[in-house]
Design an enzyme around this catalytic site. Sequence first.
Site, PDB file in Angstrom:
ATOM      1  N   GLU A  65      20.475 -26.569 -52.889  1.00  0.00           N
ATOM      2  CA  GLU A  65      21.227 -26.282 -51.778  1.00  0.00           C
ATOM      3  C   GLU A  65      19.956 -26.247 -50.272  1.00  0.00           C
ATOM      4  O   GLU A  65      20.328 -25.138 -49.755  1.00  0.00           O
ATOM      5  CB  GLU A  65      22.137 -25.201 -51.644  1.00  0.00           C
ATOM      6  CG  GLU A  65      23.340 -25.700 -52.662  1.00  0.00           C
ATOM      7  CD  GLU A  65      24.135 -24.740 -52.793  1.00  0.00           C
ATOM      8  OE1 GLU A  65      25.555 -25.337 -52.953  1.00  0.00           O
ATOM      9  OE2 GLU A  65      24.204 -23.517 -52.643  1.00  0.00           O
TER      10      GLU A  65
ATOM     11  N   HIS B 151      18.081 -20.233 -49.658  1.00  0.00           N
ATOM     12  CA  HIS B 151      18.906 -19.170 -50.063  1.00  0.00           C
ATOM     13  C   HIS B 151      17.947 -17.990 -50.062  1.00  0.00           C
ATOM     14  O   HIS B 151      18.065 -16.912 -50.749  1.00  0.00           O
ATOM     15  CB  HIS B 151      19.560 -19.162 -51.554  1.00  0.00           C
ATOM     16  CG  HIS B 151      20.599 -20.094 -51.750  1.00  0.00           C
ATOM     17  ND1 HIS B 151      21.893 -19.718 -51.609  1.00  0.00           N
ATOM     18  CD2 HIS B 151      20.670 -21.608 -51.868  1.00  0.00           C
ATOM     19  CE1 HIS B 151      22.484 -20.953 -51.790  1.00  0.00           C
ATOM     20  NE2 HIS B 151      21.971 -21.885 -52.057  1.00  0.00           N
TER      21      HIS B 151
ATOM     22  N   ASP C  20      19.309 -13.657 -52.931  1.00  0.00           N
ATOM     23  CA  ASP C  20      20.111 -14.551 -52.007  1.00  0.00           C
ATOM     24  C   ASP C  20      20.174 -14.233 -50.577  1.00  0.00           C
ATOM     25  O   ASP C  20      19.739 -13.204 -50.267  1.00  0.00           O
ATOM     26  CB  ASP C  20      21.346 -15.152 -52.709  1.00  0.00           C
ATOM     27  CG  ASP C  20      21.807 -16.575 -52.497  1.00  0.00           C
ATOM     28  OD1 ASP C  20      21.716 -16.959 -51.524  1.00  0.00           O
ATOM     29  OD2 ASP C  20      21.894 -17.123 -53.453  1.00  0.00           O
TER      30      ASP C  20
HETATM   31  C1  ACM Z   1      24.364 -23.598 -57.147  1.00  0.00           C
HETATM   32  O1  ACM Z   1      25.543 -23.380 -57.498  1.00  0.00           O
HETATM   33  N1  ACM Z   1      23.997 -23.612 -55.889  1.00  0.00           N
HETATM   34  C2  ACM Z   1      23.442 -23.545 -58.106  1.00  0.00           C
END
Ligand code: ACM
Length: 757
Positions: free
Chosen positions: A340, A280, A192
């Site tokens: 996201e 991410h 991440d």
């Molecule tokens: C997530 O909580 N962004 C999968």
Amino acid sequence: MNLKRFLLVSFLAVSTSFSVLSQEASYPIIPKPAQLEKMPGQFNWYKNTVIRNGGGAGFAAATKELQQVTAGLKSSTKRPNFILIKKDQGITAAEGYQLLVEPSQITILTANPEGAFWAISTLKQLIGSSALKPGAASFVVPALKIADAPKFAWRGIHLDVSRHFFDMAYLKTFIDRMVLYKFNKFHIHLTDDQGWRIEIKKYPELTSKGAWRKLNAHDSVCLKLAKDNPDYALPEKHFKTIDGERMYGGFYTQDEMRDLIRYASSRGVEMIPEIDMPGHMMAATKLMPWLTASGISQQGKTFSEPLCPCKETTYEFAENVFSEIFALFPSKYVHLGADEVEKDSWAKSEECKEMMKRENLKSVEELQSHFVHRMERFFNSKGKKMIGWDEILEGGVSPTATMMYWRAWVPKAPKHAAEKGLNMIMMPGEYCYFDFQQDAGSLKKVYGFDPYNYGFTKAEEKLVLGVQAGIWTEYIPSEARLEYMIFPRMQALSEVAWSTGEKDWASFEKRMNAQYPLLDAMNINYRQPDLTGFSPKSVFVDQTTLKIINPLAGSILRYTTDGSHPTVNSKVYNGQLLINKPTQVKITAFRPNGKMGEVYTIDYDQQAYSKGLSLSKAEKGLKFSYYPKSYKSVVEIKEADKKSDAITAAIEIPLKEQAPTFGTQHEGYFYADEDGVYTFYLRADDGSNLYLNNKLLVDNDGLHSAIEKSAQVALGKGYHPFKLLFIEGGGGYTLALDYVGPNGHRKTVSATDFAHE
Ligand code: ACM
């Protein structure tokens, strides 16, 4: 005992000849087995009990596990008895097992090694905490027959090791905990923005540099919280000096990961890796900024700038990384992430504009889909199945992908995915995110999760592979904090994942309460069941007594009245505490092993009974007003937004058609039928405020999931001005008001409690 008959009836529909767990405290097994029949007598497990592997090489790990339990016992001169693992191809339920405990022998029957491990987990729970006390002479296992098999094939736990690092030794403990509750999929979020945790031989810098950071904003929050709660401290073992700088992090070599995968798989647990992209990805883009569309590694408005899906070099990088991941992890499932993604940089990029034209892509969402499809083709070409977060639905999705559902605020996503024929794993935040803070209602909420409750047809239900807990670790830096967040929610979810048949909260709660001593013996830092019997905003007129209810035997409660945090040296609460002046009490429970529960703050205010009014014209019910607008707080509700009104008997929302977001008001008088201290309990999703006598009494405002808040007030006999404001922020609502009058029982408000003029 007629073993043949037992085998024959097992795995038929639950037979009435089985008494199904009527005595939770005697058989506190979680998750609840499908069938359990009590038998007379007990098996005594001694040091010289012989463990026999009658199943072959595949059962060696299970045999060793039993031998390790035996190793903890004192030596014995008793005539040896037996525990036998037997392979039985007649058990056809996937992962099914039977456990037969007779005074002379324990028999585990199963068709596969996983089943043997699930049987051993049941056996360990039957022995309970005594198995963990060193030097016991024997363990007692009550005689019984169990036939068991899981409801879902996917019983997962997801752990984010990027935001905070957890080392290999702890991951093995974590897997042991999973196995004890029959979870079988360990989804590990390896990368991440905050750290890259898995060695990639092609790009050694990803771990030599990308696994280490200077402290970030999340770390600062943790360090601040650590002042009151040491579980938030960053573990010293994860610091290292690199080039003269103190850096924080860690990573796994491929050899270490291989060892962990073996450890997991020999216990029935499959490891599923996630390399989250295209978003991410800052741990990588910091080292290789050419991976982004702007050529800069940077934070966007909400998320970090993602990989660019329009450059061939991005695919080269992604395929190189995943090739090593595929070779390392034997699981056929690999997680691409794809959640996201902030796509602004794509919209601005000339390369992306050209690519969208060339590929006839109409939006950046379709561009994301293009990236996901292309990666899926690569996964498939290497014999792997791709999992993605539910954003993979946006911009078109391939029906061969598996969707992991997390965005509880998109309630139609599972049905939409089902109509497209996608398999899915259910992990909606509101039930399954164990990084969400807990309150007195959290455990019951998890237990109540129904992964089929998304409007599926019976055929569509088959697309639900199972359920999973999600643990994001921005604010979970330590093993102690992690365990605090996941226990006992993990037990509640294990029952959702494994147990067939009717859910029974009362039974689960009793079995869970009986299991806490086992968790104590394992030194697990679980969240203790809530202390109850008080309101945080309490009131007395002359004097009162604080009487706390603690559902868990064996704790010592300690408190302060000087505003300080209670410690092991604070005064012991001995069953009651006299309150005769305005006081702030802080109280907590300590387990026998010294572990501490939540700290509860109770503010006592001295009040006189507020004068009750008599109304000249008291009509039954409350004046209800409806405001179909979007609000973040009840104080934003404006009379000018009002669309309709009505009279309600009590706290009801009498609307045939509701806007997706709205506010409401109930106004009138609450009738106190005698002088006394009244406690109001307001449960709301989203926000709600209760005003009594024109003063804010219960503040439960804001956009949030269902939370209950309570407060007390001293009321004189008669009518008291009452107003309740409520906002629904979308996704379904809860609004409930209960109260306890002087010497009364808790009840929901009803028509006799209200009037208006
Ligand atoms: C997530 O909580 N962004 C999968």
